[in-house]
Design an enzyme around this catalytic site. Structure first.
Site, PDB file in Angstrom:
ATOM      1  N   ASP A  25       0.824  -1.209   0.000  1.00 26.61           N
ATOM      2  CA  ASP A  25       0.000   0.000   0.000  1.00 26.61           C
ATOM      3  C   ASP A  25       0.860   1.262   0.000  1.00 26.61           C
ATOM      4  O   ASP A  25       0.624   2.197   0.762  1.00 26.61           O
ATOM      5  CB  ASP A  25      -0.947  -0.001   1.209  1.00 26.61           C
ATOM      6  CG  ASP A  25      -2.149   0.924   1.012  1.00 26.61           C
ATOM      7  OD1 ASP A  25      -2.439   1.274  -0.150  1.00 26.61           O
ATOM      8  OD2 ASP A  25      -2.795   1.291   2.014  1.00 26.61           O
ATOM      9  N   LYS A  36       1.776   4.672  -1.214  1.00 29.64           N
ATOM     10  CA  LYS A  36       1.089   5.808  -1.833  1.00 29.64           C
ATOM     11  C   LYS A  36       1.473   7.063  -1.058  1.00 29.64           C
ATOM     12  O   LYS A  36       2.007   6.969   0.057  1.00 29.64           O
ATOM     13  CB  LYS A  36      -0.430   5.601  -1.819  1.00 29.64           C
ATOM     14  CG  LYS A  36      -1.019   5.386  -0.427  1.00 29.64           C
ATOM     15  CD  LYS A  36      -2.514   5.089  -0.514  1.00 29.64           C
ATOM     16  CE  LYS A  36      -3.103   4.847   0.880  1.00 29.64           C
ATOM     17  NZ  LYS A  36      -4.565   4.555   0.806  1.00 29.64           N
ATOM     18  N   ASN A  91       0.850   7.386   2.649  1.00 30.76           N
ATOM     19  CA  ASN A  91       1.606   6.527   3.555  1.00 30.76           C
ATOM     20  C   ASN A  91       3.101   6.817   3.542  1.00 30.76           C
ATOM     21  O   ASN A  91       3.904   5.978   3.953  1.00 30.76           O
ATOM     22  CB  ASN A  91       1.360   5.048   3.208  1.00 30.76           C
ATOM     23  CG  ASN A  91      -0.048   4.613   3.539  1.00 30.76           C
ATOM     24  OD1 ASN A  91      -0.720   5.218   4.376  1.00 30.76           O
ATOM     25  ND2 ASN A  91      -0.517   3.559   2.895  1.00 30.76           N
TER      26      ASN A  91
END
Length: 434
Positions: free
Chosen positions: A145, A147, A150
């Site tokens: 995840d 992105k 983050n």
């Protein structure tokens, strides 16, 4: 005489860590299951970010396996460009992650404010994040995840990878669960034919493209349109691409966004992919040894005089919170009366103290490796800097009803990009490979 009974209970700093060990400061973030606060350790005076997860909400949303998995993964890792876990504990209502504090905000915040970032800034972030990704892959972990939301900056401007809620160990067996934020998913995830850690290099490529050009390389108004674009569309460049990015930079982006994992930048086995990236002409100005030691000066420094996160979280905590966070002594637990989910949290969300315990892996293929806490990523001699995951506004969720998978549709980003699809985030309770 009467004042004697009102003295505070002495804090046992030699025992397991609890919320009593910390002074609660401002609320700086909000996630699906809880919030993020700045806290100060009462004995050491060090500042941290405290992410707390409400057990009741966690059970209701069938996310207990993800929370346990994140807790265990974070005990295993310590790296200068990862938001590392320093303490873990629980009380009757919440599970707590005490993490490196990041005061520079996440890259989504800065991207929305600035529109795009300079190429040299993005190159610096990609180098730091590539180091973190290579470290994870070396330890058999894929993030799934990556992105801008983050990626957190410390107060000096260094980039750190955070939010390991759907991170997972990998082995030779490929995974098939659809997990991550759709706009950043690699095509092999969407194809559902099996994937491995190569997906992280694709996601890093999408992030780098978006940071430089202010838009994503593959877009669609609906999930099906976006899936088609990621799977089939050729990589296109904005009309002003050459003004924003040099040719070596474009070649790196093209390499990270190659659908063929045998050619994708970073994907060669045994760390050779990362070494190849380091040798790329785009990074010729990066001193990798100094970068790994965090000795390079970041090209972008967040404004310390401004809040680099949504200040409404603090107001909401003051005015709207029915049950504000405070330290409470635990009640005597009766596990016979607990539901299986609560018992799982009680048994498996175990205390962790980075100053007293060695980092270790819970997974059989890694248990021969004990990771010392005295790494470059340790907070020794330095106040770690910035807000942890969950700094974006909370998002509505719906349970997909397929084996505990929860799908999140992040509508809050649509308002900023009406031409693009909503960011679908699929949390898949993928079992760890054994």
């Amino acid at each position: 005489m009467g004042g004697v009974c009102c003295r505070p209970t002495p804090i046992d700093f030699d025992g397991d860590v609890t919320l009593f060990h910390f002074t609660l400061l401002r609320c700086v973030g909000k996630g699906a299951f809880g919030k993020v606060r700045v806290v100060q350790h009462k004995q050491t005076k060090e500042l941290y970010a405290l992410k707390y997860i409400n057990k009741q909400k966690c059970v209701k949303m069938k996310a207990v396996p993800n929370v346990i998995q994140e807790r265990r993964l974070l005990e295993e890792i310590d790296h200068p460009y990862i938001v590392n876990m320093r303490y873990a504990f629980q009380d009757d209502e919440n599970c707590f992650f005490c993490l490196d504090l990041m005061l520079g905000g996440d890259l989504r915040f800065h991207l929305e404010r600035l529109g795009s970032l300079e190429e040299d800034v993005v190159r610096f972030y990609v180098a730091q994040l590539a180091s973190a990704v290579a470290f994870l892959h070396e330890h058999g972990i894929m993030h799934r995840d990556i992105k801008p939301d983050n990626i957190l900056l410390d107060q000096r401007g260094n980039a750190h990878l955070t939010d390991f809620n759907i991170a997972v160990h990998f082995s030779e067996r490929k995974l098939t669960g659809v997990a991550g934020s759709m706009a950043y998913m690699a095509p092999e995830i969407l194809a559902k034919r099996g994937y491995t850690c190569h997906v992280d290099w694709w996601s890093l490529g999408v992030c780098a493209y978006e940071l430089i050009f202010g838009r994503r390389p593959f877009r669609g108004r609906t999930n099906s349109d976006l899936t088609y674009s990621i799977s089939k569309d050729s990589l296109k460049w904005p009309e002003d691409a050459e003004k924003k990015c040099t040719r070596p930079g474009m070649l790196v982006l093209k390499g990270l966004l190659d659908r063929d994992t045998s050619r994708r930048t970073g994907c060669k086995p045994n760390g050779e992919g990362f070494q190849e990236l380091r040798r790329n002409p785009w990074f010729k100005e990066i001193d990798w040894e100094k970068l790994e030691l965090k000795e390079l000066s970041p090209p972008f420094v967040p404004d310390a005089k401004k809040a680099n996160f949504d200040a409404s979280h603090e107001l909401e905590e003051l005015l709207l919170e029915d049950n504000p966070l405070k330290a409470k002594a635990r009640k005597a637990s009766n596990q016979e009366n607990m539901t299986p989910e609560y018992k799982q949290m009680e048994d498996q969300f175990t205390p962790y103290d980075f100053k007293k315990m060695q980092r270790r892996s819970y997974y059989p293929h890694n248990q021969s490796q004990l990771i010392s806490t005295a790494t470059a990523g340790s907070s020794t001699g330095m106040v770690s800097s910035a807000v942890t995951s969950g700094s974006r506004p909370g998002t509505p969720m719906t349970t997909a009803g397929d084996g505990g998978r929860v799908t999140i549709h992040n509508g809050s980003m649509d308002m900023h990009r009406p031409e693009e699809e909503h960011d679908g985030v699929a949390y898949d309770n993928e079992k760890e490979p054994r």
